[in-house]
Design a protein around this motif. Structure first.
Motif, PDB file in Angstrom:
ATOM      1  N   TRP A  48       0.890  -1.148   0.055  1.00  0.00           N
ATOM      2  CA  TRP A  48       0.062  -0.225   0.076  1.00  0.00           C
ATOM      3  C   TRP A  48       0.941   1.220   0.110  1.00  0.00           C
ATOM      4  O   TRP A  48       0.721   2.175  -0.677  1.00  0.00           O
ATOM      5  CB  TRP A  48      -0.860  -0.236   1.332  1.00  0.00           C
ATOM      6  CG  TRP A  48      -1.758   1.158   1.242  1.00  0.00           C
ATOM      7  CD1 TRP A  48      -1.539   2.273   2.071  1.00  0.00           C
ATOM      8  CD2 TRP A  48      -3.111   1.414   0.642  1.00  0.00           C
ATOM      9  NE1 TRP A  48      -2.299   3.359   1.888  1.00  0.00           N
ATOM     10  CE2 TRP A  48      -3.383   2.798   1.104  1.00  0.00           C
ATOM     11  CE3 TRP A  48      -3.856   0.829  -0.328  1.00  0.00           C
ATOM     12  CZ2 TRP A  48      -4.471   3.336   0.629  1.00  0.00           C
ATOM     13  CZ3 TRP A  48      -4.810   1.549  -0.603  1.00  0.00           C
ATOM     14  CH2 TRP A  48      -5.572   2.792  -0.324  1.00  0.00           C
ATOM     15  N   THR A  68       1.027   4.528  -2.761  1.00  0.00           N
ATOM     16  CA  THR A  68       0.350   5.589  -2.518  1.00  0.00           C
ATOM     17  C   THR A  68       1.485   6.866  -2.034  1.00  0.00           C
ATOM     18  O   THR A  68       1.192   7.810  -2.357  1.00  0.00           O
ATOM     19  CB  THR A  68      -0.396   5.596  -1.331  1.00  0.00           C
ATOM     20  OG1 THR A  68       0.360   5.099  -0.296  1.00  0.00           O
ATOM     21  CG2 THR A  68      -1.787   4.798  -1.721  1.00  0.00           C
ATOM     22  N   SER A 117       0.526  12.349  -1.874  1.00  0.00           N
ATOM     23  CA  SER A 117       0.062  10.864  -1.605  1.00  0.00           C
ATOM     24  C   SER A 117      -1.514  10.724  -2.090  1.00  0.00           C
ATOM     25  O   SER A 117      -2.206  11.476  -2.346  1.00  0.00           O
ATOM     26  CB  SER A 117      -0.164  10.850  -0.006  1.00  0.00           C
ATOM     27  OG  SER A 117      -0.735   9.559   0.311  1.00  0.00           O
ATOM     28  N   LEU A 118      -1.501   9.524  -2.790  1.00  0.00           N
ATOM     29  CA  LEU A 118      -2.670   8.693  -3.480  1.00  0.00           C
ATOM     30  C   LEU A 118      -3.287   7.907  -2.229  1.00  0.00           C
ATOM     31  O   LEU A 118      -4.299   7.327  -2.739  1.00  0.00           O
ATOM     32  CB  LEU A 118      -2.103   7.828  -4.449  1.00  0.00           C
ATOM     33  CG  LEU A 118      -1.754   8.763  -5.656  1.00  0.00           C
ATOM     34  CD1 LEU A 118      -1.260   7.665  -6.867  1.00  0.00           C
ATOM     35  CD2 LEU A 118      -2.643   9.415  -6.398  1.00  0.00           C
ATOM     36  N   GLY A 119      -3.177   8.185  -1.111  1.00  0.00           N
ATOM     37  CA  GLY A 119      -3.590   7.310  -0.038  1.00  0.00           C
ATOM     38  C   GLY A 119      -4.838   8.016   0.967  1.00  0.00           C
ATOM     39  O   GLY A 119      -5.383   7.191   1.784  1.00  0.00           O
ATOM     40  N   VAL A 152      -8.393  11.064  -6.018  1.00  0.00           N
ATOM     41  CA  VAL A 152      -8.390   9.758  -5.491  1.00  0.00           C
ATOM     42  C   VAL A 152      -9.896   9.414  -5.340  1.00  0.00           C
ATOM     43  O   VAL A 152     -10.434  10.328  -4.321  1.00  0.00           O
ATOM     44  CB  VAL A 152      -7.566   9.561  -4.181  1.00  0.00           C
ATOM     45  CG1 VAL A 152      -7.789   8.190  -3.646  1.00  0.00           C
ATOM     46  CG2 VAL A 152      -6.005   9.816  -4.556  1.00  0.00           C
ATOM     47  N   ALA A 161      -9.725   5.014  -1.197  1.00  0.00           N
ATOM     48  CA  ALA A 161      -8.612   4.614  -0.614  1.00  0.00           C
ATOM     49  C   ALA A 161      -9.152   4.020   0.548  1.00  0.00           C
ATOM     50  O   ALA A 161      -9.255   4.590   1.701  1.00  0.00           O
ATOM     51  CB  ALA A 161      -8.013   5.869  -0.430  1.00  0.00           C
ATOM     52  N   LEU A 179      -7.662   0.735  -3.794  1.00  0.00           N
ATOM     53  CA  LEU A 179      -7.312   1.992  -4.238  1.00  0.00           C
ATOM     54  C   LEU A 179      -7.832   2.644  -5.551  1.00  0.00           C
ATOM     55  O   LEU A 179      -7.459   1.536  -6.428  1.00  0.00           O
ATOM     56  CB  LEU A 179      -5.490   2.436  -4.303  1.00  0.00           C
ATOM     57  CG  LEU A 179      -5.029   3.654  -4.804  1.00  0.00           C
ATOM     58  CD1 LEU A 179      -5.528   4.634  -3.542  1.00  0.00           C
ATOM     59  CD2 LEU A 179      -3.573   3.554  -4.704  1.00  0.00           C
TER      60      LEU A 179
END
Length: 195
Positions: free
Chosen positions: A45, A49, A65-67, A90, A93, A99
């Motif tokens: 993960w 992210t 961040s893609l989180g 995004v 998440a 994701l």
């Protein structure tokens, strides 16, 4: 880093293609790639992210961040002949299991499932029909680089034209084309190779 020379990817595997019809009757192709990694879902993960981790293996850089759901992030394609920057939000998440976002207008859906002490990673991405085998070959190499990075034996990012110059990419492209029953594109075109 040891560089890409000693690295030899395994045979084409863990990929499939789905063809659907869009709302206006257009063809929509989805490439689905599955890879079993020797690392925990939490570790994978973070690699999916965190911008610093993405710079080690992904075909794009992220400026954030893609989180987190709702985050707006600029994704910049690495190694493309012309700079391509796309902004994404995004849309899902759920750490460390799911994701979703778009990259360059294409849906990207990642699922992480704990599996035999590691992670079964699945990527669904829309792609043009002509580029399915090329995409599968590229992601195959990216996932290998990701696995090495997470194992502490980084190969260095191998994407875009650099990946296409890598002899094993051509083999993977041909293997995936055969697996999917499609024609192998001559990429880059012969004229471009000679210049």
């Amino acid at each position: 880093m040891i560089g890409p020379q000693p690295y030899k990817p395994g045979p084409a595997s863990g990929a499939q293609v789905r063809k659907e019809r869009g709302p206006n009757g257009e063809e929509k192709w989805t490439l689905i790639l599955v890879r079993e990694l020797r690392h925990s879902p939490e570790k994978v993960w973070q690699a999916l992210t965190d911008p610093a981790h993405l710079r080690e293996w992904a075909p794009f850089d992220a400026d954030g961040s893609l989180g987190t759901v709702g985050s707006t992030v600029k994704l910049t394609t690495v190694g493309a002949p012309t700079l391509h920057v796309s902004e994404t939000t995004v849309t899902r998440a759920d750490p460390p299991t799911a994701l979703e976002y778009k990259w360059g207008g294409f849906d990207m859906r990642w699922e992480l499932e704990a599996f035999s002490g590691g992670t079964r990673l699945t990527l669904w991405t829309n792609i043009g029909h002509r580029f399915i085998a090329m995409g599968a070959a590229g992601w195959h190499i990216c996932f290998d680089v990701l696995d090495h990075f997470l194992s502490g034996t980084p190969l260095g990012r191998l994407v875009g034209p650099d990946a296409m110059k890598f002899g094993h990419w051509r083999r993977l492209n041909a293997e995936y084309a055969k697996q999917f029953g499609i024609e192998t594109l001559d990429w880059p075109p012969q004229a471009a190779q000679k210049s």
